[in-house]
Motif scaffolding. Structure first.
Motif, PDB file in Angstrom:
ATOM      1  N   VAL A 205      17.050  51.671  20.746  1.00  0.00           N
ATOM      2  CA  VAL A 205      18.512  51.609  19.551  1.00  0.00           C
ATOM      3  C   VAL A 205      17.858  51.619  18.093  1.00  0.00           C
ATOM      4  O   VAL A 205      17.867  52.717  17.120  1.00  0.00           O
ATOM      5  N   LEU A 206      16.309  51.102  18.073  1.00  0.00           N
ATOM      6  CA  LEU A 206      16.283  50.583  16.220  1.00  0.00           C
ATOM      7  C   LEU A 206      15.605  51.616  15.719  1.00  0.00           C
ATOM      8  O   LEU A 206      15.343  52.506  15.347  1.00  0.00           O
ATOM      9  N   ALA A 207      14.782  52.234  16.914  1.00  0.00           N
ATOM     10  CA  ALA A 207      13.333  53.108  17.610  1.00  0.00           C
ATOM     11  C   ALA A 207      14.978  54.677  16.671  1.00  0.00           C
ATOM     12  O   ALA A 207      14.283  55.005  15.792  1.00  0.00           O
ATOM     13  N   VAL A 208      15.921  54.718  17.647  1.00  0.00           N
ATOM     14  CA  VAL A 208      16.836  55.933  17.177  1.00  0.00           C
ATOM     15  C   VAL A 208      17.325  55.822  15.833  1.00  0.00           C
ATOM     16  O   VAL A 208      18.004  57.027  14.725  1.00  0.00           O
ATOM     17  N   MET A 209      17.190  54.535  15.444  1.00  0.00           N
ATOM     18  CA  MET A 209      18.356  55.100  13.862  1.00  0.00           C
ATOM     19  C   MET A 209      17.488  54.806  13.152  1.00  0.00           C
ATOM     20  O   MET A 209      17.565  55.231  12.201  1.00  0.00           O
ATOM     21  N   ILE A 210      15.961  54.480  13.087  1.00  0.00           N
ATOM     22  CA  ILE A 210      14.765  54.358  11.843  1.00  0.00           C
ATOM     23  C   ILE A 210      14.037  55.513  12.060  1.00  0.00           C
ATOM     24  O   ILE A 210      13.449  56.406  11.111  1.00  0.00           O
ATOM     25  N   ILE A 211      13.649  56.840  12.707  1.00  0.00           N
ATOM     26  CA  ILE A 211      13.878  57.980  13.071  1.00  0.00           C
ATOM     27  C   ILE A 211      14.163  58.847  12.591  1.00  0.00           C
ATOM     28  O   ILE A 211      13.402  59.223  11.221  1.00  0.00           O
ATOM     29  N   PRO A 212      15.369  59.407  11.059  1.00  0.00           N
ATOM     30  CA  PRO A 212      15.817  59.644  10.662  1.00  0.00           C
ATOM     31  C   PRO A 212      14.919  59.358   9.070  1.00  0.00           C
ATOM     32  O   PRO A 212      15.134  60.448   7.916  1.00  0.00           O
ATOM     33  N   GLY A 259       6.226  55.365   4.321  1.00  0.00           N
ATOM     34  CA  GLY A 259       7.475  55.829   5.561  1.00  0.00           C
ATOM     35  C   GLY A 259       7.266  55.007   6.187  1.00  0.00           C
ATOM     36  O   GLY A 259       8.274  54.584   6.840  1.00  0.00           O
ATOM     37  N   ILE A 260       6.668  54.790   6.931  1.00  0.00           N
ATOM     38  CA  ILE A 260       6.468  53.943   7.950  1.00  0.00           C
ATOM     39  C   ILE A 260       7.098  52.674   8.291  1.00  0.00           C
ATOM     40  O   ILE A 260       7.648  52.268   9.132  1.00  0.00           O
ATOM     41  N   PHE A 261       6.076  51.954   6.862  1.00  0.00           N
ATOM     42  CA  PHE A 261       6.599  50.657   6.259  1.00  0.00           C
ATOM     43  C   PHE A 261       7.734  50.327   6.455  1.00  0.00           C
ATOM     44  O   PHE A 261       9.018  49.389   6.700  1.00  0.00           O
ATOM     45  N   LEU A 262       8.881  51.742   5.462  1.00  0.00           N
ATOM     46  CA  LEU A 262      10.214  51.496   5.503  1.00  0.00           C
ATOM     47  C   LEU A 262      11.062  51.560   6.059  1.00  0.00           C
ATOM     48  O   LEU A 262      11.531  50.735   6.664  1.00  0.00           O
ATOM     49  N   GLY A 263      10.736  51.877   7.301  1.00  0.00           N
ATOM     50  CA  GLY A 263      11.057  52.496   8.520  1.00  0.00           C
ATOM     51  C   GLY A 263      10.891  51.189   9.397  1.00  0.00           C
ATOM     52  O   GLY A 263      12.019  50.576  10.107  1.00  0.00           O
ATOM     53  N   LEU A 264      10.349  50.753   9.304  1.00  0.00           N
ATOM     54  CA  LEU A 264       9.935  49.313  10.252  1.00  0.00           C
ATOM     55  C   LEU A 264      11.026  47.524   9.065  1.00  0.00           C
ATOM     56  O   LEU A 264      11.437  46.822   9.469  1.00  0.00           O
ATOM     57  N   GLY A 265      10.716  47.659   7.805  1.00  0.00           N
ATOM     58  CA  GLY A 265      11.871  47.222   6.956  1.00  0.00           C
ATOM     59  C   GLY A 265      13.230  47.415   7.573  1.00  0.00           C
ATOM     60  O   GLY A 265      13.562  46.228   7.689  1.00  0.00           O
ATOM     61  N   ARG A 266      13.729  48.230   7.454  1.00  0.00           N
ATOM     62  CA  ARG A 266      14.678  48.945   7.837  1.00  0.00           C
ATOM     63  C   ARG A 266      15.051  48.272   9.078  1.00  0.00           C
ATOM     64  O   ARG A 266      16.112  47.435   9.680  1.00  0.00           O
ATOM     65  N   ALA A 267      14.116  48.288  10.025  1.00  0.00           N
ATOM     66  CA  ALA A 267      14.234  47.692  11.923  1.00  0.00           C
ATOM     67  C   ALA A 267      14.276  46.291  11.548  1.00  0.00           C
ATOM     68  O   ALA A 267      14.865  45.844  11.908  1.00  0.00           O
ATOM     69  N   LEU A 268      13.855  46.290  10.565  1.00  0.00           N
ATOM     70  CA  LEU A 268      13.339  43.974  10.853  1.00  0.00           C
ATOM     71  C   LEU A 268      15.093  43.622  10.597  1.00  0.00           C
ATOM     72  O   LEU A 268      15.039  42.540  10.820  1.00  0.00           O
ATOM     73  N   GLY A 269      15.365  43.750   9.745  1.00  0.00           N
ATOM     74  CA  GLY A 269      16.306  43.240   8.698  1.00  0.00           C
ATOM     75  C   GLY A 269      17.581  43.690   9.276  1.00  0.00           C
ATOM     76  O   GLY A 269      19.046  43.852   9.174  1.00  0.00           O
ATOM     77  N   PHE A 327       5.587  39.773   3.801  1.00  0.00           N
ATOM     78  CA  PHE A 327       4.853  39.716   4.672  1.00  0.00           C
ATOM     79  C   PHE A 327       4.265  40.940   5.233  1.00  0.00           C
ATOM     80  O   PHE A 327       2.737  41.820   5.127  1.00  0.00           O
ATOM     81  N   VAL A 328       5.080  42.086   5.919  1.00  0.00           N
ATOM     82  CA  VAL A 328       5.332  43.350   6.319  1.00  0.00           C
ATOM     83  C   VAL A 328       4.609  44.462   4.761  1.00  0.00           C
ATOM     84  O   VAL A 328       3.855  44.396   4.885  1.00  0.00           O
ATOM     85  N   LEU A 329       5.497  44.184   3.451  1.00  0.00           N
ATOM     86  CA  LEU A 329       5.850  45.027   3.140  1.00  0.00           C
ATOM     87  C   LEU A 329       4.449  44.481   1.893  1.00  0.00           C
ATOM     88  O   LEU A 329       3.260  46.091   1.207  1.00  0.00           O
ATOM     89  N   LEU A 330       3.366  43.670   2.620  1.00  0.00           N
ATOM     90  CA  LEU A 330       2.722  43.120   1.675  1.00  0.00           C
ATOM     91  C   LEU A 330       1.193  44.237   2.312  1.00  0.00           C
ATOM     92  O   LEU A 330       0.548  44.218   1.784  1.00  0.00           O
ATOM     93  N   ILE A 331       1.596  44.092   3.739  1.00  0.00           N
ATOM     94  CA  ILE A 331       0.449  44.225   4.256  1.00  0.00           C
ATOM     95  C   ILE A 331       0.678  45.945   4.256  1.00  0.00           C
ATOM     96  O   ILE A 331      -0.726  46.388   3.674  1.00  0.00           O
TER      97      ILE A 331
END
Length: 345
Positions: A205-212, A259-269, A327-331
């Motif tokens: 479900v998170l993948a469907v959310m961050i794909i756009p 862009g990938i880490f932007l989606g990851l930040g959305r998924a984490l929170g 730390f994710v954004l720092l990486i």
């Protein structure tokens, strides 16, 4: 020399014109300083909000950190009756769901962006791109309701039985497959839980959310590649895949990673969508087909009724989520800097 001579009049005019120019220059310099201070204030305001949020959660969780110490980070116990709490289960659930979402979303987003920028006919690009942008604006609770009422039952009836029978160590007929016997997939896909809510369901479900989000960023940066580079590669006989992999992706590598880490930040929170489909079970299981919990879902479920040490524990979890995201954004910044260094920028 007469006062009304042309030379005298020219000097007076030059002096008169110099005075307004000096006043205008002073005024412009004053306005530039004010504008610079205003921009600096905006930047410092963002930094102050960031530090304030971190400090507030840390101060609110000081009682939990003081009571449990470092054991709080590695303990899987969550017992409100005895006021014993550990952060391992929510942290594990947050990282696993986000990792699953990233593994699914990145290839799909890359394919969508590549299709829209390189393969799709012009009449189809705008409608599909608009649809993707509309998907990015859908509230997360809508995705959560879709996951709870539609996807989770479908997952429990059709996908989960296949995974447990062919990959898991708990098949329905009691016969373990070769994959389950000789690889770690047996524990990863073994489960007795009969319902569809699970870590894997939440990750999908998170993948469907961050794909756009990811595909929109990739599409925009793919369109910045100079046409001459691609046309030169095509003229040399390169295929669409070779142009995309050898020309487009290296040219936009830094922006794609951002862009990938932007989606990851959305998924984490993410909170509501995960709360609906994760199962919200405070138990640590090696199987991604079992229910679990995330930091955001734990806070959302328990904060309204929490008091004392439990409330402090939830604030400590909020601080941990802040730290994990930081730390994710720092990486991400470190990776972008390394790429820029390799490219000689």
């Amino acid at each position: 020399m007469p006062r009304n001579s042309p030379h005298m009049q020219a000097n007076v005019g030059a002096v008169a014109s110099t005075v307004p120019q000096e006043q205008r220059a002073q005024r412009d310099a004053r306005h530039d300083r004010l504008f610079s201070w205003l921009l600096k204030g905006c930047a410092l305001l963002v930094l102050a909000c960031l530090l304030g949020a971190a400090g507030a959660t840390l101060w609110g969780g000081r009682h939990a950190f003081g009571t449990f110490g470092w054991h709080f980070l590695v303990s899987a116990t969550w017992d409100p009756g005895s006021d014993t709490y550990g952060a391992l289960v929510p942290v594990y659930g947050t990282l696993m769901t986000s990792l699953i979402a990233l593994i699914i979303a990145v290839p799909v987003s890359f394919g969508v962006a590549l299709y829209l920028s390189e393969v799709a006919p012009p009449w189809l690009r705008t409608p599909v791109a608009s649809a993707i942008e509309l998907l990015a604006g859908i509230p997360s609770i809508i995705y959560g309701m879709w996951g709870l009422f539609i996807f989770a039952p479908f997952f429990a009836d059709h996908i989960k039985p296949w995974l447990t029978n062919y990959l898991g160590n708990k098949p329905d007929d009691g016969k373990l497959s070769w994959v389950a016997q000789h690889t770690f997939l047996g524990k990863l896909f073994g489960s007795d839980y009969p319902f569809g809510a699970s870590i894997l369901t939440a990750g999908i479900v998170l993948a469907v959310m961050i794909i756009p989000f990811i595909s929109s960023v990739m599409r925009e940066v793919f369109q910045t590649v100079p046409t001459r580079l691609k046309e030169s590669a095509y003229a040399l006989g390169s295929s669409t895949w070779e142009v995309s992999w050898d020309i487009v992706l290296p040219y936009t590598r830094s922006a794609v990673i951002g862009g990938i880490f932007l989606g990851l930040g959305r998924a984490l929170g993410e909170t509501m969508a995960v709360t609906f489909v994760l199962g919200n079970a405070m138990q640590l299981s090696p199987s991604i087909l079992d229910p679990g919990a995330s930091i955001a879902s734990t806070i959302a479920n328990q904060f309204s009724e929490a008091a004392g040490l439990q409330k402090s524990t939830l604030m400590a979890l909020a601080f941990l989520l802040f730290v994990v995201t930081f730390f994710v954004l720092l990486i991400a910044r470190w990776m972008l800097r390394q790429l820029a260094h390799k490219e000689g920028r």
